[in-house]
Design a protein around this motif. Structure first.
Motif, PDB file in Angstrom:
ATOM      1  N   ILE A  40      29.718  38.964  52.216  1.00 44.16           N
ATOM      2  CA  ILE A  40      30.311  38.140  51.163  1.00 44.16           C
ATOM      3  C   ILE A  40      31.768  37.880  51.559  1.00 44.16           C
ATOM      4  O   ILE A  40      32.416  38.736  52.159  1.00 44.16           O
ATOM      5  CB  ILE A  40      30.257  38.899  49.814  1.00 44.16           C
ATOM      6  CG1 ILE A  40      28.807  39.152  49.413  1.00 44.16           C
ATOM      7  CG2 ILE A  40      31.023  38.164  48.727  1.00 44.16           C
ATOM      8  CD1 ILE A  40      28.648  40.136  48.267  1.00 44.16           C
ATOM      9  N   SER A  41      32.297  36.743  51.187  1.00 46.00           N
ATOM     10  CA  SER A  41      33.680  36.427  51.559  1.00 46.00           C
ATOM     11  C   SER A  41      34.671  37.316  50.801  1.00 46.00           C
ATOM     12  O   SER A  41      34.369  37.837  49.719  1.00 46.00           O
ATOM     13  CB  SER A  41      33.995  34.964  51.266  1.00 46.00           C
ATOM     14  OG  SER A  41      34.093  34.746  49.865  1.00 46.00           O
ATOM     15  N   LEU A  42      35.861  37.488  51.377  1.00 46.36           N
ATOM     16  CA  LEU A  42      36.928  38.240  50.718  1.00 46.36           C
ATOM     17  C   LEU A  42      37.253  37.631  49.355  1.00 46.36           C
ATOM     18  O   LEU A  42      37.477  38.351  48.382  1.00 46.36           O
ATOM     19  CB  LEU A  42      38.187  38.264  51.581  1.00 46.36           C
ATOM     20  CG  LEU A  42      38.172  39.201  52.773  1.00 46.36           C
ATOM     21  CD1 LEU A  42      39.393  38.956  53.648  1.00 46.36           C
ATOM     22  CD2 LEU A  42      38.131  40.648  52.326  1.00 46.36           C
ATOM     23  N   LYS A  43      37.265  36.314  49.295  1.00 44.48           N
ATOM     24  CA  LYS A  43      37.569  35.640  48.034  1.00 44.48           C
ATOM     25  C   LYS A  43      36.518  35.982  46.979  1.00 44.48           C
ATOM     26  O   LYS A  43      36.858  36.312  45.843  1.00 44.48           O
ATOM     27  CB  LYS A  43      37.623  34.132  48.239  1.00 44.48           C
ATOM     28  CG  LYS A  43      37.932  33.370  46.978  1.00 44.48           C
ATOM     29  CD  LYS A  43      38.013  31.884  47.200  1.00 44.48           C
ATOM     30  CE  LYS A  43      38.296  31.194  45.876  1.00 44.48           C
ATOM     31  NZ  LYS A  43      38.418  29.754  46.017  1.00 44.48           N
ATOM     32  N   ASP A  44      35.233  35.923  47.354  1.00 47.18           N
ATOM     33  CA  ASP A  44      34.166  36.207  46.390  1.00 47.18           C
ATOM     34  C   ASP A  44      34.195  37.648  45.911  1.00 47.18           C
ATOM     35  O   ASP A  44      33.950  37.924  44.733  1.00 47.18           O
ATOM     36  CB  ASP A  44      32.793  35.880  46.985  1.00 47.18           C
ATOM     37  CG  ASP A  44      32.553  34.385  47.110  1.00 47.18           C
ATOM     38  OD1 ASP A  44      33.299  33.591  46.493  1.00 47.18           O
ATOM     39  OD2 ASP A  44      31.608  34.008  47.833  1.00 47.18           O
ATOM     40  N   ILE A  45      34.501  38.594  46.792  1.00 44.46           N
ATOM     41  CA  ILE A  45      34.540  40.000  46.380  1.00 44.46           C
ATOM     42  C   ILE A  45      35.767  40.256  45.509  1.00 44.46           C
ATOM     43  O   ILE A  45      35.716  41.049  44.565  1.00 44.46           O
ATOM     44  CB  ILE A  45      34.439  40.969  47.588  1.00 44.46           C
ATOM     45  CG1 ILE A  45      33.804  42.293  47.155  1.00 44.46           C
ATOM     46  CG2 ILE A  45      35.753  41.190  48.259  1.00 44.46           C
ATOM     47  CD1 ILE A  45      32.355  42.229  46.813  1.00 44.46           C
ATOM     48  N   THR A  46      36.865  39.545  45.772  1.00 39.94           N
ATOM     49  CA  THR A  46      38.053  39.647  44.918  1.00 39.94           C
ATOM     50  C   THR A  46      37.750  39.115  43.523  1.00 39.94           C
ATOM     51  O   THR A  46      38.087  39.749  42.518  1.00 39.94           O
ATOM     52  CB  THR A  46      39.230  38.879  45.543  1.00 39.94           C
ATOM     53  OG1 THR A  46      39.509  39.421  46.832  1.00 39.94           O
ATOM     54  CG2 THR A  46      40.468  38.955  44.667  1.00 39.94           C
TER      55      THR A  46
END
Length: 95
Positions: A40-46
């Motif tokens: 999962i992208s860093l943005k999505d996990i954030t």
């Protein structure tokens, strides 16, 4: 440490997330061996952390997990690990 583990388990219970307790030795535990292009992208996990009500100040990779740092709604410091492919919260102990 107990506060962090409690917050992690509480978040999992609130969201209905299935979790696995990671109790292996400090250098033995890894979330996954999955290739990074499946993560999962860093943005999505954030965003996921923020939707759980946390003020996320840092995201890094630790033990092949995403580790979010920040504060909860009461201002208490939190560290939460997420499986980078499934996005599930991974409870763990600091050693």
């Amino acid at each position: 440490m107990r506060k962090i583990l409690f917050a992690t388990v509480a978040a999992a219970l609130i969201t209905g997330t299935t979790v696995t307790l990671a109790t292996a030795g400090k250098n033995d535990f890894k979330c996954t061996d999955a290739p990074r292009n499946t993560w999962i992208s860093l943005k999505d996990i954030t965003v996921k952390g923020e939707k759980l009500g946390y003020n996320v100040t840092k995201v890094e990779v630790d033990d092949n997990c995403y580790e979010l740092e920040g504060t909860d709604k009461n201002g208490a410091k939190i560290e939460i690990k997420f499986h980078p492919v499934s996005g599930d919260i991974v409870p763990y102990k600091h050693h």
